[in-house]
Write a protein that holds these residues in place. Sequence first.
Motif, PDB file in Angstrom:
ATOM      1  N   VAL A   5      -2.322  -5.088   1.041  1.00 45.09           N
ATOM      2  CA  VAL A   5      -2.218  -6.547   0.984  1.00 45.09           C
ATOM      3  C   VAL A   5      -0.787  -6.923   0.633  1.00 45.09           C
ATOM      4  CG1 VAL A   5      -2.978  -8.607  -0.278  1.00 45.09           C
ATOM      5  CG2 VAL A   5      -4.640  -6.881   0.410  1.00 45.09           C
ATOM      6  N   ILE A   6      -0.168  -6.104  -0.223  1.00 41.33           N
ATOM      7  CA  ILE A   6       1.230  -6.288  -0.607  1.00 41.33           C
ATOM      8  C   ILE A   6       1.952  -4.971  -0.361  1.00 41.33           C
ATOM      9  CG2 ILE A   6       0.770  -8.100  -2.305  1.00 41.33           C
ATOM     10  CD1 ILE A   6       0.946  -5.940  -4.485  1.00 41.33           C
ATOM     11  N   SER A   7       3.273  -5.027  -0.253  1.00 41.82           N
ATOM     12  CA  SER A   7       4.023  -3.792   0.008  1.00 41.82           C
ATOM     13  C   SER A   7       4.671  -3.209  -1.241  1.00 41.82           C
ATOM     14  CB  SER A   7       5.088  -4.036   1.084  1.00 41.82           C
ATOM     15  OG  SER A   7       5.973  -5.045   0.673  1.00 41.82           O
ATOM     16  N   SER A   8       4.773  -4.010  -2.306  1.00 37.78           N
ATOM     17  CA  SER A   8       5.327  -3.489  -3.558  1.00 37.78           C
ATOM     18  C   SER A   8       4.609  -4.128  -4.735  1.00 37.78           C
ATOM     19  CB  SER A   8       6.829  -3.771  -3.654  1.00 37.78           C
ATOM     20  OG  SER A   8       7.052  -5.141  -3.888  1.00 37.78           O
ATOM     21  N   GLY A   9       4.610  -3.436  -5.848  1.00 33.03           N
ATOM     22  CA  GLY A   9       3.936  -3.945  -7.037  1.00 33.03           C
ATOM     23  C   GLY A   9       4.477  -5.275  -7.515  1.00 33.03           C
ATOM     24  N   GLY A  10       5.752  -5.525  -7.267  1.00 31.25           N
ATOM     25  CA  GLY A  10       6.370  -6.780  -7.684  1.00 31.25           C
ATOM     26  C   GLY A  10       5.821  -8.005  -6.965  1.00 31.25           C
ATOM     27  N   GLN A  11       5.194  -7.807  -5.839  1.00 33.21           N
ATOM     28  CA  GLN A  11       4.641  -8.926  -5.078  1.00 33.21           C
ATOM     29  C   GLN A  11       3.272  -9.360  -5.591  1.00 33.21           C
ATOM     30  OE1 GLN A  11       4.708  -7.170  -1.171  1.00 33.21           O
ATOM     31  NE2 GLN A  11       6.578  -8.267  -0.632  1.00 33.21           N
ATOM     32  N   ALA A  12       2.647  -8.570  -6.451  1.00 29.38           N
ATOM     33  CA  ALA A  12       1.288  -8.852  -6.924  1.00 29.38           C
ATOM     34  C   ALA A  12       1.206 -10.191  -7.645  1.00 29.38           C
ATOM     35  CB  ALA A  12       0.792  -7.730  -7.816  1.00 29.38           C
ATOM     36  N   LYS A  13       2.147 -10.473  -8.525  1.00 33.27           N
ATOM     37  CA  LYS A  13       2.124 -11.721  -9.288  1.00 33.27           C
ATOM     38  C   LYS A  13       2.192 -12.923  -8.344  1.00 33.27           C
ATOM     39  CE  LYS A  13       4.342 -13.969 -13.198  1.00 33.27           C
ATOM     40  NZ  LYS A  13       5.385 -13.861 -14.211  1.00 33.27           N
TER      41      LYS A  13
END
Length: 80
Positions: free
Chosen positions: A23-31
């Motif tokens: 759904v996202i490509s990096s953990g930083g995009q989760a927020k």
Amino acid sequence: MKQRIVLKTEYMTLGQLLKEINVISSGGQAKWYLAEETVFVDGEPENRRGRKLYPGMMIEIPEMGTFFMAKNGNTEDETE
């Protein structure tokens, strides 16, 4: 679409799940993603990327599907 996610550790965070299912490509995009989209954990809206997901939990991401957390090596879906 219902999918079973097998945990290799005791738990997985919601941010890790979003990355695992692409759904996202990096953990930083989760927020950012959780601020913009509604995600349900066991039927309740959730916006914390660090929310711990344990075996037996159900995560619903509209337009992506429903995901069931399962123990490593468990051949059946957890319902508890």
